[in-house]
Design an enzyme around this catalytic site. Structure first.
Site, PDB file in Angstrom:
ATOM      1  N   HIS A  48       0.816  -1.230   0.000  1.00 17.85           N
ATOM      2  CA  HIS A  48       0.000   0.000   0.000  1.00 17.85           C
ATOM      3  C   HIS A  48       0.847   1.276   0.000  1.00 17.85           C
ATOM      4  O   HIS A  48       0.726   2.093  -0.927  1.00 17.85           O
ATOM      5  CB  HIS A  48      -1.005  -0.040   1.163  1.00 17.85           C
ATOM      6  N   HIS A  72       4.278   6.543   5.391  1.00 17.12           N
ATOM      7  CA  HIS A  72       3.143   7.248   5.993  1.00 17.12           C
ATOM      8  C   HIS A  72       2.340   6.440   7.004  1.00 17.12           C
ATOM      9  O   HIS A  72       1.692   7.010   7.868  1.00 17.12           O
ATOM     10  CB  HIS A  72       2.231   7.847   4.918  1.00 17.12           C
ATOM     11  N   GLU A  76       1.522   4.867  12.669  1.00 18.84           N
ATOM     12  CA  GLU A  76       0.160   4.481  13.017  1.00 18.84           C
ATOM     13  C   GLU A  76       0.028   2.959  13.181  1.00 18.84           C
ATOM     14  O   GLU A  76      -0.587   2.489  14.127  1.00 18.84           O
ATOM     15  CB  GLU A  76      -0.775   4.976  11.904  1.00 18.84           C
ATOM     16  N   ASP A  77       0.620   2.208  12.282  1.00 16.91           N
ATOM     17  CA  ASP A  77       0.314   0.784  12.213  1.00 16.91           C
ATOM     18  C   ASP A  77       1.443  -0.155  12.634  1.00 16.91           C
ATOM     19  O   ASP A  77       1.264  -1.365  12.616  1.00 16.91           O
ATOM     20  CB  ASP A  77      -0.086   0.411  10.768  1.00 16.91           C
ATOM     21  N   ASP A 139      -2.964   8.657  -0.548  1.00 15.48           N
ATOM     22  CA  ASP A 139      -3.284   7.544   0.343  1.00 15.48           C
ATOM     23  C   ASP A 139      -4.757   7.177   0.186  1.00 15.48           C
ATOM     24  O   ASP A 139      -5.128   6.015  -0.003  1.00 15.48           O
ATOM     25  CB  ASP A 139      -2.979   7.987   1.786  1.00 15.48           C
ATOM     26  N   ASP A 260     -24.647  14.106 -24.670  1.00 10.43           N
ATOM     27  CA  ASP A 260     -23.199  14.276 -24.713  1.00 10.43           C
ATOM     28  C   ASP A 260     -22.484  13.420 -23.675  1.00 10.43           C
ATOM     29  O   ASP A 260     -22.011  13.900 -22.674  1.00 10.43           O
ATOM     30  CB  ASP A 260     -22.772  15.737 -24.602  1.00 10.43           C
TER      31      ASP A 260
END
Ligand code: MN
Length: 702
Positions: A48, A72, A76-77, A139, A260
């Site tokens: 990712h 990034h 956090e993870d 992201d 259109d």
């Protein structure tokens, strides 16, 4: 997935001086940190951030941004810490990763935990360095591309909604149309799966029946330009489902009516070629009137430049859209801020703020707040459901309470604008004033000549400011009406007594009535706090006992009363059953203690009224009144929306709506609409009956 050397090569291709070592170390760190984590798709997690970095290489962003993208999600993870990132990759990357992390945290918190303090930090970080926002958008884009792997529908919808409401408008605001469009299309698929499937299928059918149209038209345009000496690169495509769906909604058209569905882009060398190419295209194919727009001489507020037109091509008279622009304009349109972005020129972030003043506005909102509480009150952004951020046509940012309407917006801009508001356009389209605004809306207020806020607005406005202003105006208007009515009543009494209302007469009379001036006497009479007899007795003591010709005199006086600037519920009371509107023949009934009720001359409820009948007529300046109509519509999505749109298109406001009954096929709605006159109402009823969703539409007098 991009391999390490591929990613580095991509960056090197547009920036030979890029810090190769930084990128390599970030790549290895991220892969290690995410370890064996898996995505919902079953792919290793580290794929990712690498893909996100890949997206940003298309924008040719600098090495630090790419490193930030790679890293990034590590704080956090994974077990990685902010200090670690900063130590290993330097203060800039550390700060950028921190910014993206804060942004992501806000996303994952529950509604109540979304504290303004976090938001402030993130927004400050974002506006200090726009690169944080760019990484966040990339992201989100990648998460949207892989959203279908998430098993829970509810979660998919939440993410899609958030993308539609927050990130796509954000991308648009900084001119990144490529990002915006892809986000919208992906979100649409999850938010409106049925509509999305329907359009996709019909597009496929259209493709089968018309053959390789896009291809044919592309070469035709290219050919005609080349024959006239213009080297142009022409690309064509079918419009995407969401953009088609939005057009269907906006123009109240079915898919078949919408012609259109193909758009072509002509990219030429310089600006003068844009206009030459336009002339050649218009010379070759008939243009569709009203569709030509010159955004080169008048760029959009976010800097967008291009020529837009629609022409009719081919034997089947298909309508196509054509956009003509230079290479530079194209890059700016696709990549927005990133295309001519300050970092490339080695400047600091300040120029981004100069180019995009809304960022500065947002920053001010945040910095002006005195306390965290006030900030919470004032600065809740997009993700916070009880606030909505909207823009003026000039791109100024206004923050309003959730559920705000164009009326709230008008009062927020200026109380004069609120008072003289007669209509509104949201994102360029006329909408009813009670329309709820959503984040990112651009609102334009249409001003009337007179300041006359409608009391009915009070029922739907969301902001205290608007509500207070409307009430103030209603009170003021009511007083004026009562004063005028009282003056007429007083004159009638004086006329009957054959006295002139001189100071010599008025002074003692006011004394006897314990009132201090003439207006308070007029108000007392209009509000029935004093009877005519009491006033007569005060003016000429002993007068009330004399036989009077009161009845005929009163009738005559009343006959002169017009309903001027009628305000529902004030001074006069319009009958709730027959709901008179200007143009109806009307009659007033004066109650011994209460307001004058006004009925249509044939109202069934007139027989129930006890009181004196007054001959009333509509004044010249009548503001309009609410009529009630019953509309039977097919049970189908969008039926009510088409109803509302048609009413709005005829410049009428819906002031009330109730579902009367509903069965499998139809439902009946009682709609109260504010109209100028009977004729206006008749026009609207005729228009409603034309709608495909509408079975019948009638005025109701219960
Ligand atoms: Mn991520």
């Amino acid at each position: 997935m991009l391999r390490q050397y591929e990613l580095v090569e991509r960056v090197k291709a547009y920036d030979p001086d890029a810090d190769e070592d930084l990128l390599n170390r970030a790549y290895v760190f991220s892969v290690k940190a995410h370890g064996s984590q898996l995505r919902a798709s079953g792919d290793p997690y580290f794929s990712h951030p690498i893909q996100v970095a890949g997206i940003l290489t298309d924008l040719e962003l600098d090495d630090k941004t790419i490193a930030t993208a790679i890293l990034h999600d590590t704080i956090e993870d994974t077990v990685a810490t902010q200090e670690e990132i900063e130590r290993l990759f330097g203060p800039d990357v550390g700060r950028l990763v921190d910014g993206v992390t804060k942004l992501s945290k806000i996303e994952t918190q529950t509604e109540s935990e979304r504290q303004a303090e976090n938001l402030r930090k993130f927004l400050l970080a974002m506006s200090n360095d726009i690169r944080v926002l760019l990484v966040k958008l990339a992201d989100r884009l990648h998460n949207m591309r892989t959203l279908h792997h998430i098993p829970k529908e509810e979660k998919r919808r939440r993410i899609a909604r958030e993308t539609m409401d927050i990130y796509a408008p954000l991308a648009e605001r900084i001119g990144m149309y490529g990002f915006m469009e892809e986000m919208q299309e992906l979100a649409f698929r999850h938010l409106e799966p049925e509509a999305s499937d329907m359009i996709t299928q019909r597009m496929a059918r259209l493709r089968e029946t018309t053959g390789a149209n896009v291809h044919r038209i592309t070469s035709a345009i290219e050919g005609v330009l080349r024959s006239r000496g213009i080297a142009a690169s022409v690309t064509g495509r079918e419009k995407r489902p969401y953009s088609i769906w939005r057009k269907m909604q906006a123009r109240q058209m079915s898919f078949e009516q919408l012609s259109d569905v193909m758009a072509f882009r002509v990219i030429v060398d310089d600006e003068s070629d844009c206009y030459r190419a336009l002339g050649i295209v218009h010379g070759r194919w008939p243009m569709v009137p009203g569709r030509f727009k010159d955004f080169i001489s008048t760029p959009k507020s976010n800097g967008y430049r291009s020529l837009h037109t629609s022409v009719l091509v081919g034997g089947e008279a298909a309508r196509i859209e054509v956009q003509i622009r230079t290479r530079l304009m194209h890059e700016e349109a696709e990549y927005g801020l990133a295309a001519h972005w300050a970092y490339k020129q080695g400047k600091d972030g300040a120029s981004a703020r100069e180019a995009y003043p809304w960022l500065e506005d947002l920053l001010e909102v945040l910095q002006d707040a005195a306390s965290p509480e006030e900030l919470l009150e004032n600065a809740r952004l997009a993700m916070f459901q009880d606030q909505v951020f909207v823009f003026t046509p000039k791109g100024e940012l206004y923050q309003l309470p959730g559920d705000s309407t164009p009326v709230d917006f008008a009062y927020a801009v200026h109380s004069d604008l609120g008072d003289s508001c007669v209509g509104a356009k949201v994102n360029g389209r006329a909408v009813p004033l009670r329309t709820r605004l959503v984040n990112g809306d651009q609102v334009e207020i249409l001003k009337g000549k007179v300041k006359s806020p409608d009391p009915a607005w009070e029922a739907f406005v969301a902001s205290a400011k608007a509500r207070a202003a409307i009430r103030r105006h209603v009170r003021h208007k009511r007083r004026e009406e009562l004063l005028a009515m009282g003056a007429k009543l007083l004159d009638a009494v004086a006329g009957r007594l054959k006295v002139a209302l001189t100071d010599e007469i008025m002074g003692p009379a006011l004394g006897r009535l314990k009132l201090h001036d003439r207006p308070s006497l007029q108000l007392a009479m209009a509000e029935n706090r004093l009877t005519d007899e009491e006033v007569a007795e005060a003016l000429v003591p002993g007068a009330a006992s004399r036989p009077s010709r009161a009845r005929s005199a009163r009738a005559k006086a009343a006959a002169s009363i017009s309903i001027e600037g009628l305000t529902p519920g004030v001074g006069f009371l319009l009958c709730d059953h027959c709901r008179p509107v200007p143009g109806d023949r009307i009659v007033g009934v004066r109650h011994p203690d209460g307001p004058i009720s006004v009925h249509v001359i044939d109202c069934d409820h007139l027989v129930d009224e006890s009181g004196e009948w007054l001959d009333v007529k509509w004044g010249a300046e009548t503001a309009g009144a609410a009529a009630r109509i019953a509309v039977v519509v097919h049970n189908q999505p969008g039926a009510l929306a088409s109803l509302a749109a048609s009413i709005a298109a005829h410049n009428a406001n819906i002031v009330g709506l109730a579902l009367k009954h509903r069965d499998r096929e139809f439902h009946t709605d009682l709609v109260d609409i504010e109209v100028e006159s009977v004729t206006h109402l008749a026009t609207i009823l005729t228009a409603l009956r034309q709608l495909q969703a509408v079975v019948s539409a009638e005025r109701v007098r219960l």
